[in-house]
Design an enzyme around this catalytic site. Sequence first.
Site, short mmCIF file in Angstrom:
data_model
loop_
_atom_site.label_atom_id
_atom_site.label_comp_id
_atom_site.label_asym_id
_atom_site.label_seq_id
_atom_site.Cartn_x
_atom_site.Cartn_y
_atom_site.Cartn_z
CD GLU A 1 11.71 3.95 10.06
OE1 GLU A 1 12.17 5.46 10.53
OE2 GLU A 1 11.97 4.33 8.81
CB CYS B 1 11.84 8.76 9.56
SG CYS B 1 13.69 7.82 8.51
N GLY C 1 6.50 5.34 8.51
CA GLY C 1 5.65 6.67 8.83
C GLY C 1 5.73 7.65 9.60
CB SER C 2 3.55 9.51 11.17
OG SER C 2 1.91 9.06 11.48
CB THR C 3 5.46 8.50 16.66
OG1 THR C 3 6.69 8.15 16.14
CG2 THR C 3 5.43 7.65 17.71
CE LYS D 1 -2.90 3.04 1.36
NZ LYS D 1 -1.77 4.82 1.90
#
Length: 498
Positions: free
Chosen positions: A268, A303, A245-247, A192
């Site tokens: 991650e 990141c 991606g984001s936390t 995705k």
Amino acid sequence: MSTPKTRSDWENLAVSLAINGKAFINGEYRDASSGNTFDCISPIDGRLLAPVASCDLMDANIAVANAREVFDSGVWSKAAPVKRKQVMIRFAELLEENANELALLETLDMGKPIRFSKAVDVAGAARAIRWSGEAIDKLYDELAPTAHNEIGMITREPVGVVAAIVPWNFPLLMACWKLGPALVTGNSVILKPSEKSPLTAIRIAELAVQAGIPKGVLNVLPGYGHTVGKALALHMDVDTLVFTGSTKIAKQLMIYAGESNMKRVWLEAGGKSPNIVFNDAPDLKAAAVAAAEAIGFNQGEVCTAGSRLLVESGVKDELVGLIAEELASWQPGHPLEPTTVSGAVVDKQQLDTILSYIKAGQNEGASLVYGGQQVLAETGGVYVQPTVFSNVKNQMKIASEEIFGPVLSVIEFNGMEEAIAIANDTIYGLAAGVWTADISKAHKTAKALRSGMVWINHYDGGDMTAPFGGYKQSGNGRDKSLHSFDKYTEIKATWIVL
């Protein structure tokens, strides 16, 4: 294939480029089941690149069912490792053979300079696929130390159906970091891509089949996180979910996994990486060059960006001046110009986010010493200057929150203990840099940092042999290296009494 030499060459190639926005399920391109699409807009100049299939739960169900069927058939999952190796190496070769097209798609879609799209993203993606392919027939199972009448076997098996959700900043490279070990260990994968940059993921699905990966083993579902991403995360027949991606989204995916089938989740996530420069740094000019690149590369949308520069008081003023000089060469330019090193940010939403943080830094009392402005607005694209704030406190928003843009916070410290305390005072723990001529100080600092990666007297080092990942809310598990194979395999203990 020769590389276009000029911006005009790349623009001419873009005119003839056929852009595919369809989903890829069971070896063929198709529209989303709903027929819905979303517009893929280039951040370079705001033009429409293509309508892209907006997949949802129906498409996820179809893709997972196909992925499960082909996995259970054994056509790929039970193929000899050397066979999968050969196919993956051919896949890597096809990425290289189509490097110009893939690099152009990446630049048009995401805004990064074409020089890096080809030399970093496409080359790195091919290297990741080839490395994983080469590794698979060199990994041995184990025998436990047993009594003479017993045999204990420890073996690895593919986990099954893997859903991989990848970010928009390195769309192709991050996908291939996951596809390499996931595919070569025998799994079926549903990829995705981010709705912000889906084009290369869509394109390489066809190349995978051309390389010999059976139909249904690799599927690509473009769409939004709250629709098809959520559907995959909640799906009862997805065995493993991997994400970069984001936390914030990583935490939500963990909840979805718990609410469904307790699928393995490997994440991650974000970073706010400290780049620590001591008074005895061996080469202050080199530190400045690295610090500028650590915040300027990929428009700061990284990141591991060295977004917190921790500087010992004795060299702070000199180093900040040197960094400002270096950032003059990181000014945004047209991404298809081969000399450009900083391009557009991914979209207007991200530009607004970056500008809001710059305003917050000023409001909180940090000193804006360089940049801070939107530029090239007349192009219709979204560009922002690299920005440096000095006199930053670690509690300020610009120092504590991940911006994902070219905004550098300079924080002063005195002594190793204070540097370590400031560096670790964050929810993140992805990466760190340490600059010192004292080998003992370097080792002590590196050991004390709660970070998955530490670079000494450079920034952003490593290759496919070194694991990539972080501590704390930067996630779990590792991409790259042989450690990445742990995410895509189950360990089975078989005990035999003779």
